[in-house]
Design a protein around this motif. Structure first.
Motif, short mmCIF file in Angstrom:
data_model
loop_
_atom_site.label_atom_id
_atom_site.label_comp_id
_atom_site.label_asym_id
_atom_site.label_seq_id
_atom_site.Cartn_x
_atom_site.Cartn_y
_atom_site.Cartn_z
N GLU A 143 16.03 34.95 19.31
CA GLU A 143 17.32 35.56 18.76
C GLU A 143 17.14 37.08 19.32
O GLU A 143 16.17 37.52 19.35
CB GLU A 143 17.62 35.40 17.42
N ALA A 144 18.22 37.59 19.57
CA ALA A 144 18.18 39.17 19.95
C ALA A 144 18.06 39.90 18.83
O ALA A 144 18.50 39.55 17.97
CB ALA A 144 19.60 39.40 20.63
N GLY A 145 17.22 40.92 19.02
CA GLY A 145 17.06 41.85 18.01
C GLY A 145 17.94 43.12 17.96
O GLY A 145 18.98 42.97 18.29
N VAL A 146 17.64 44.02 16.89
CA VAL A 146 18.38 45.05 16.88
C VAL A 146 18.40 46.10 18.22
O VAL A 146 17.20 46.56 18.63
CB VAL A 146 18.07 45.93 15.68
N ALA A 147 19.49 46.34 18.92
CA ALA A 147 19.58 46.99 20.04
C ALA A 147 20.02 48.59 19.58
O ALA A 147 20.81 48.84 18.77
CB ALA A 147 20.52 46.57 20.93
N GLN A 148 19.35 49.56 20.18
CA GLN A 148 19.57 50.90 19.89
C GLN A 148 19.71 51.59 21.39
O GLN A 148 18.84 51.24 22.43
CB GLN A 148 18.69 51.51 19.07
N SER A 149 20.59 52.80 21.73
CA SER A 149 20.49 53.56 22.83
C SER A 149 21.09 54.88 22.41
O SER A 149 21.57 55.10 21.43
CB SER A 149 21.49 52.79 23.86
N PRO A 150 20.71 55.97 22.94
CA PRO A 150 19.36 55.81 24.03
C PRO A 150 18.13 55.69 23.28
O PRO A 150 18.09 55.97 22.48
CB PRO A 150 19.65 57.06 24.85
N ARG A 151 17.03 55.36 24.33
CA ARG A 151 15.84 55.48 23.61
C ARG A 151 15.23 56.92 23.51
O ARG A 151 14.45 57.02 22.52
CB ARG A 151 14.79 54.60 24.73
N TYR A 152 15.54 57.71 24.30
CA TYR A 152 15.08 59.03 24.36
C TYR A 152 16.13 60.19 24.38
O TYR A 152 17.14 59.69 25.50
CB TYR A 152 13.95 59.23 25.48
N LYS A 153 16.36 61.28 23.96
CA LYS A 153 17.39 62.33 24.16
C LYS A 153 16.67 63.47 23.69
O LYS A 153 16.12 63.71 22.73
CB LYS A 153 18.56 62.02 23.33
N ILE A 154 16.84 64.61 24.69
CA ILE A 154 16.34 65.96 24.84
C ILE A 154 17.69 66.79 24.58
O ILE A 154 18.49 66.57 25.68
CB ILE A 154 15.22 66.30 25.56
N ILE A 155 17.91 67.74 23.71
CA ILE A 155 18.92 68.53 23.50
C ILE A 155 18.48 69.92 23.17
O ILE A 155 17.38 69.99 22.66
CB ILE A 155 20.15 68.06 22.69
N GLU A 156 19.46 70.90 23.13
CA GLU A 156 19.07 72.11 22.74
C GLU A 156 19.68 72.21 21.38
O GLU A 156 20.75 71.62 21.11
CB GLU A 156 19.60 73.28 23.56
N LYS A 157 19.26 73.26 20.51
CA LYS A 157 19.90 73.43 19.21
C LYS A 157 21.28 73.71 19.41
O LYS A 157 21.56 74.38 20.48
CB LYS A 157 18.68 74.32 18.14
N ARG A 158 21.95 73.51 18.46
CA ARG A 158 23.30 73.57 18.32
C ARG A 158 24.33 72.48 19.19
O ARG A 158 25.44 72.69 19.17
CB ARG A 158 23.66 75.12 18.78
#
Lengths: 115, 113
Positions: A1-16
């Motif tokens: 069976e398919a598992g739990v899917a999440q996206s994105p895997r990585y995210k880089i942002i600046e504060k605020r």
């Protein structure tokens, strides 16, 4: 069976800045959880849904974090505005309702870095 | 609310030896105690759990014991192997569907060859 899917895997942002994470639970799993896991610590529950209703959001910083599960299936977690201390892995998990807590399955997580 | 403490934070054992990780909890209403294994960069995975109506449970090389009176539970890994190296988390919860699972802070287990 398919598992739990999440996206994105990585995210880089600046504060605020703002960021949103998406989770699609295992089919048929009515209970959905969002956890925050800071490096070197155990997962901390942010919010728990049963279908599209919130069961527990006592540890969700509601001034900047929000989550929804409008149709009782997939869910989004948003941070607005982000702070440096929000850098963590955000894990989504799902389980069958009721007494099947042992069937809580985790997704791969989204690693958020706030600069 | 529930508070789970876990010790030690790091553990290094010789391959083939046993490893023991201990946890305590504060809420006497907790009656479900899962253990998760998390390998580097991967998601936590349930490896064993115990409910309050039993004192011990075994699954091959892994066993968990529970002392409800003292509010502590332990994970025992025998005949450790290199693939046992990971971070292990204990957790506590009430068995009802609305109760959240509270995790310990984790134990980084290293198996020395």
């Amino acid at each position: 069976e398919a598992g739990v899917a999440q996206s994105p895997r990585y995210k880089i942002i600046e504060k605020r800045q703002s960021v949103a994470f998406w989770c699609n639970p295992i089919s048929g799993h009515a209970t959905l959880y969002w956890y925050q896991q800071i490096l070197g610590q155990g997962p901390k529950l942010l919010i728990q849904f049963q279908n599209n209703g919130v069961v527990d959001d006592s540890q969700l910083p509601k001034d900047r974090f929000s989550a929804e599960r409008l149709k009782g299936v997939d869910s989004t977690l948003k941070i607005q505005p982000a702070k440096l201390e929000d850098s963590a892995v955000y894990l989504c998990a799902s389980s069958l309702p009721g007494r099947a807590k042992k069937d809580q399955f985790f997704g791969p997580g989204t690693r958020l870095t706030v600069l | 609310g529930e508070n789970v403490e876990q010790h030690p934070s790091t553990l290094s054992v010789q391959e083939g030896d046993s490893a023991v990780i201990k946890c305590t909890y504060s809420d006497s209403a907790s009656n479900y105690f899962p253990w998760y294994k998390q390998e580097l960069g991967k998601r936590p995975q349930l490896i064993i759990d115990i409910r309050s109506n039993v004192g011990e449970k075994k699954d091959q090389r892994i066993a968990v014991t529970l002392n409800k009176t003292a509010k502590h539970f332990s994970l025992h890994i025998t005949e450790t192997q290199p693939e046992d190296s990971a971070v292990y988390f204990c957790a506590a919860s009430s068995y009802s569907s609305a109760s959240k699972i509270i995790f310990g802070s984790g134990t980084r287990l290293s198996i020395r060859p």
